[in-house]
Design a protein around this motif. Sequence first.
Motif, PDB file in Angstrom:
ATOM      1  N   GLY A   1       0.812  -1.210   0.000  1.00 52.79           N
ATOM      2  CA  GLY A   1       0.000   0.000   0.000  1.00 52.79           C
ATOM      3  C   GLY A   1       0.844   1.259   0.000  1.00 52.79           C
ATOM      4  O   GLY A   1       0.567   2.216  -0.736  1.00 52.79           O
ATOM      5  N   GLY A   2       1.901   1.259   0.813  1.00 49.76           N
ATOM      6  CA  GLY A   2       2.796   2.415   0.859  1.00 49.76           C
ATOM      7  C   GLY A   2       3.503   2.631  -0.471  1.00 49.76           C
ATOM      8  O   GLY A   2       3.644   3.767  -0.937  1.00 49.76           O
ATOM      9  N   ALA A   3       3.943   1.527  -1.097  1.00 48.66           N
ATOM     10  CA  ALA A   3       4.609   1.637  -2.402  1.00 48.66           C
ATOM     11  C   ALA A   3       3.650   2.166  -3.464  1.00 48.66           C
ATOM     12  O   ALA A   3       4.032   2.974  -4.317  1.00 48.66           O
ATOM     13  N   TRP A   4       2.414   1.726  -3.403  1.00 50.02           N
ATOM     14  CA  TRP A   4       1.388   2.177  -4.367  1.00 50.02           C
ATOM     15  C   TRP A   4       1.129   3.678  -4.224  1.00 50.02           C
ATOM     16  O   TRP A   4       1.105   4.418  -5.195  1.00 50.02           O
ATOM     17  N   ILE A   5       0.982   4.116  -2.972  1.00 47.76           N
ATOM     18  CA  ILE A   5       0.765   5.543  -2.711  1.00 47.76           C
ATOM     19  C   ILE A   5       1.992   6.355  -3.125  1.00 47.76           C
ATOM     20  O   ILE A   5       1.882   7.395  -3.778  1.00 47.76           O
ATOM     21  N   GLY A   6       3.176   5.898  -2.744  1.00 49.51           N
ATOM     22  CA  GLY A   6       4.402   6.629  -3.049  1.00 49.51           C
ATOM     23  C   GLY A   6       4.633   6.834  -4.530  1.00 49.51           C
ATOM     24  O   GLY A   6       5.190   7.848  -4.953  1.00 49.51           O
ATOM     25  N   GLY A   7       4.175   5.882  -5.345  1.00 49.57           N
ATOM     26  CA  GLY A   7       4.404   5.974  -6.775  1.00 49.57           C
ATOM     27  C   GLY A   7       3.306   6.657  -7.554  1.00 49.57           C
ATOM     28  O   GLY A   7       3.499   6.956  -8.734  1.00 49.57           O
ATOM     29  N   THR A   8       2.141   6.917  -6.914  1.00 53.45           N
ATOM     30  CA  THR A   8       1.012   7.461  -7.675  1.00 53.45           C
ATOM     31  C   THR A   8       0.525   8.824  -7.194  1.00 53.45           C
ATOM     32  O   THR A   8       0.126   9.651  -8.019  1.00 53.45           O
ATOM     33  N   VAL A   9       0.501   9.045  -5.893  1.00 53.26           N
ATOM     34  CA  VAL A   9       0.023  10.340  -5.397  1.00 53.26           C
ATOM     35  C   VAL A   9       1.060  11.401  -5.755  1.00 53.26           C
ATOM     36  O   VAL A   9       2.254  11.219  -5.503  1.00 53.26           O
ATOM     37  N   ASP A  10       0.614  12.513  -6.338  1.00 53.90           N
ATOM     38  CA  ASP A  10       1.539  13.458  -6.962  1.00 53.90           C
ATOM     39  C   ASP A  10       2.478  14.160  -5.986  1.00 53.90           C
ATOM     40  O   ASP A  10       3.676  14.204  -6.199  1.00 53.90           O
TER      41      ASP A  10
ATOM     42  N   MET B   1       4.259   4.438   5.695  1.00 53.43           N
ATOM     43  CA  MET B   1       4.813   5.777   5.519  1.00 53.43           C
ATOM     44  C   MET B   1       6.291   5.715   5.151  1.00 53.43           C
ATOM     45  O   MET B   1       6.769   6.466   4.306  1.00 53.43           O
ATOM     46  N   GLU B   2       7.024   4.780   5.777  1.00 50.08           N
ATOM     47  CA  GLU B   2       8.452   4.637   5.491  1.00 50.08           C
ATOM     48  C   GLU B   2       8.673   4.245   4.029  1.00 50.08           C
ATOM     49  O   GLU B   2       9.482   4.849   3.316  1.00 50.08           O
ATOM     50  N   VAL B   3       7.934   3.247   3.561  1.00 55.43           N
ATOM     51  CA  VAL B   3       8.064   2.791   2.176  1.00 55.43           C
ATOM     52  C   VAL B   3       7.650   3.895   1.206  1.00 55.43           C
ATOM     53  O   VAL B   3       8.363   4.198   0.237  1.00 55.43           O
ATOM     54  N   ALA B   4       6.497   4.515   1.472  1.00 57.88           N
ATOM     55  CA  ALA B   4       5.981   5.552   0.576  1.00 57.88           C
ATOM     56  C   ALA B   4       6.934   6.735   0.474  1.00 57.88           C
ATOM     57  O   ALA B   4       7.174   7.264  -0.621  1.00 57.88           O
ATOM     58  N   SER B   5       7.488   7.159   1.607  1.00 54.42           N
ATOM     59  CA  SER B   5       8.383   8.321   1.618  1.00 54.42           C
ATOM     60  C   SER B   5       9.654   8.056   0.833  1.00 54.42           C
ATOM     61  O   SER B   5      10.116   8.912   0.066  1.00 54.42           O
ATOM     62  N   VAL B   6      10.242   6.880   1.034  1.00 57.25           N
ATOM     63  CA  VAL B   6      11.478   6.542   0.320  1.00 57.25           C
ATOM     64  C   VAL B   6      11.222   6.479  -1.186  1.00 57.25           C
ATOM     65  O   VAL B   6      12.001   7.008  -1.989  1.00 57.25           O
ATOM     66  N   ILE B   7      10.127   5.840  -1.589  1.00 58.96           N
ATOM     67  CA  ILE B   7       9.814   5.739  -3.017  1.00 58.96           C
ATOM     68  C   ILE B   7       9.589   7.118  -3.616  1.00 58.96           C
ATOM     69  O   ILE B   7      10.064   7.426  -4.722  1.00 58.96           O
ATOM     70  N   LYS B   8       8.886   7.982  -2.891  1.00 62.31           N
ATOM     71  CA  LYS B   8       8.622   9.314  -3.428  1.00 62.31           C
ATOM     72  C   LYS B   8       9.909  10.100  -3.582  1.00 62.31           C
ATOM     73  O   LYS B   8      10.086  10.858  -4.542  1.00 62.31           O
ATOM     74  N   MET B   9      10.837   9.947  -2.639  1.00 60.16           N
ATOM     75  CA  MET B   9      12.105  10.662  -2.749  1.00 60.16           C
ATOM     76  C   MET B   9      12.955  10.125  -3.904  1.00 60.16           C
ATOM     77  O   MET B   9      13.645  10.886  -4.580  1.00 60.16           O
TER      78      MET B   9
ATOM     79  N   ILE C   1       4.904  -6.685  -7.124  1.00 61.64           N
ATOM     80  CA  ILE C   1       6.087  -7.473  -7.488  1.00 61.64           C
ATOM     81  C   ILE C   1       7.235  -7.224  -6.517  1.00 61.64           C
ATOM     82  O   ILE C   1       7.869  -8.162  -6.017  1.00 61.64           O
ATOM     83  N   PHE C   2       7.501  -5.952  -6.199  1.00 61.95           N
ATOM     84  CA  PHE C   2       8.696  -5.607  -5.425  1.00 61.95           C
ATOM     85  C   PHE C   2       8.465  -5.555  -3.919  1.00 61.95           C
ATOM     86  O   PHE C   2       9.432  -5.670  -3.152  1.00 61.95           O
ATOM     87  N   PHE C   3       7.226  -5.365  -3.455  1.00 61.77           N
ATOM     88  CA  PHE C   3       6.997  -5.174  -2.021  1.00 61.77           C
ATOM     89  C   PHE C   3       6.023  -6.168  -1.388  1.00 61.77           C
ATOM     90  O   PHE C   3       5.672  -6.016  -0.226  1.00 61.77           O
ATOM     91  N   SER C   4       5.628  -7.191  -2.125  1.00 67.09           N
ATOM     92  CA  SER C   4       4.752  -8.198  -1.526  1.00 67.09           C
ATOM     93  C   SER C   4       5.526  -9.225  -0.713  1.00 67.09           C
ATOM     94  O   SER C   4       4.958  -9.932   0.123  1.00 67.09           O
ATOM     95  N   GLY C   5       6.845  -9.309  -0.954  1.00 60.74           N
ATOM     96  CA  GLY C   5       7.664 -10.300  -0.269  1.00 60.74           C
ATOM     97  C   GLY C   5       7.701 -11.637  -0.975  1.00 60.74           C
ATOM     98  O   GLY C   5       8.422 -12.553  -0.555  1.00 60.74           O
TER      99      GLY C   5
END
Length: 443
Positions: A274-283, A300-308, A432-436
């Motif tokens: 979920g965090g990866a999905w948000i990080g890659g799509t929310v503008d 939040m940790e995953v989403a923030s890193v992906i967004k950066m 693919i990358f964050f489901s484990g």
Amino acid sequence: MSTINNKEEQSKNPFSSLIRKEDWWAVWLGIILIIGALIGGISSPVLPERWGREGSFDLLTSISQENILGIIMTGIVAWVVFSLSVYFFKKDQFKKFVLSFPIMYLLSMVAYTIGNYNPLRHYGFNNVIWALVIGLIISNVFGTPQFLKNVMRTELYIKTGLVLLGASILFNRVLSLGALGLGVAWFVTPVVIIVMYWFSQKVLKMKKERNMAITLVSALSVCGVSAAIATGSAAKAKKQEISLAISISLIFTILMMIIMPFLIRLMGLSPAVGGAWIGGTVDATGAVVAASTMLGDEAMEVASVIKMIQNVLIGIVAFIIATIWASVYEKQEGEKRKVSIKEIWIRMPKFILGFIGASLIFSFLIPEATVSDKLPIINGYRQLFFTLAFVSIGLESNFKDMAKLVKGGKPLKLYLVGQSLNVVLTLIAAMIFFSGRFFPLPF
């Protein structure tokens, strides 16, 4: 004449941007607060406490006589550090900022108080969400007053908070999350840009509006406002075209940051996916943080890193667009423009350096006991700055004004099709990358 003088001043003092740019001040403020916490110069921020436990409506326990002085002192610390930065990069607005900031802080405390009501917080309605709601109510019902416009420093608040976030994420996790995040951010983003620019030219026939088309496509695929400004400038888009791209992006950013956390829970996705999905799509970076917070710290940790990681592409994409436009389109039109490799450095958000620096310091240079002792201070101010940012976002978002620019037609179709493609491809990449299932997760 003034332009020449400015260029001469910059050539004489190439380091002036370090104290005259808002982006750099996010780094400096993060460093100041981290050092202050480490040497004992500042203590943990005092903020409204949780209330409404077990069905009771004890609102007075949130802001009591015991913590009211601490709340005021916390506000003074935030007031001083942000006023310091404004003095250097926007000196003409310093006095107005100083006078207006207490009202912004008061609104954030209202958001904290409502957001700490346990029955609602249980469902994800935290202080950040209420900060956005309060700002939207003021902006759309009453109109944002001028004195609040003086302190709407969304980028400064959120980027300073993200620098502080770096202290909480160990560098080995940044590297491992970043490696996985490349599969989400650096694979999906170029695909969306290429496919949707082709779509704008071949299907929507936006050849006369190609500058606006590439600006809008970059905004939806990279990072909203920042990407729109950077790529719009690189493609020499008109101000109205950049404003249109920003307006469309803001409208859907607000909708997505509210809808996506509930959709992720409904689909039963893990916090990492979920965090990866948000990080890659929310503008917008701030919206990514707010939306992912509703799913917990891991998301939040995953989403923030992906967004950066995605933010790094701003400079690269702007450079590539400037090169193509200068060598192909402007050459066809008889124009010549020199494109420098410095464009990547100029466009890259500098707060990323602060985030990585904070992560390195707390991972390798600070004793573990000190990290455990000081992180609550740093995290407390980070949460406060995010709340200030989302009050600002709400105050900036007047739906009537944005609707005047978004008149439907080709730009809106381009955004809707592009964001739909982005959402689908990013979900596939996130799974693919964050489901484990395919790659080990660092949790």
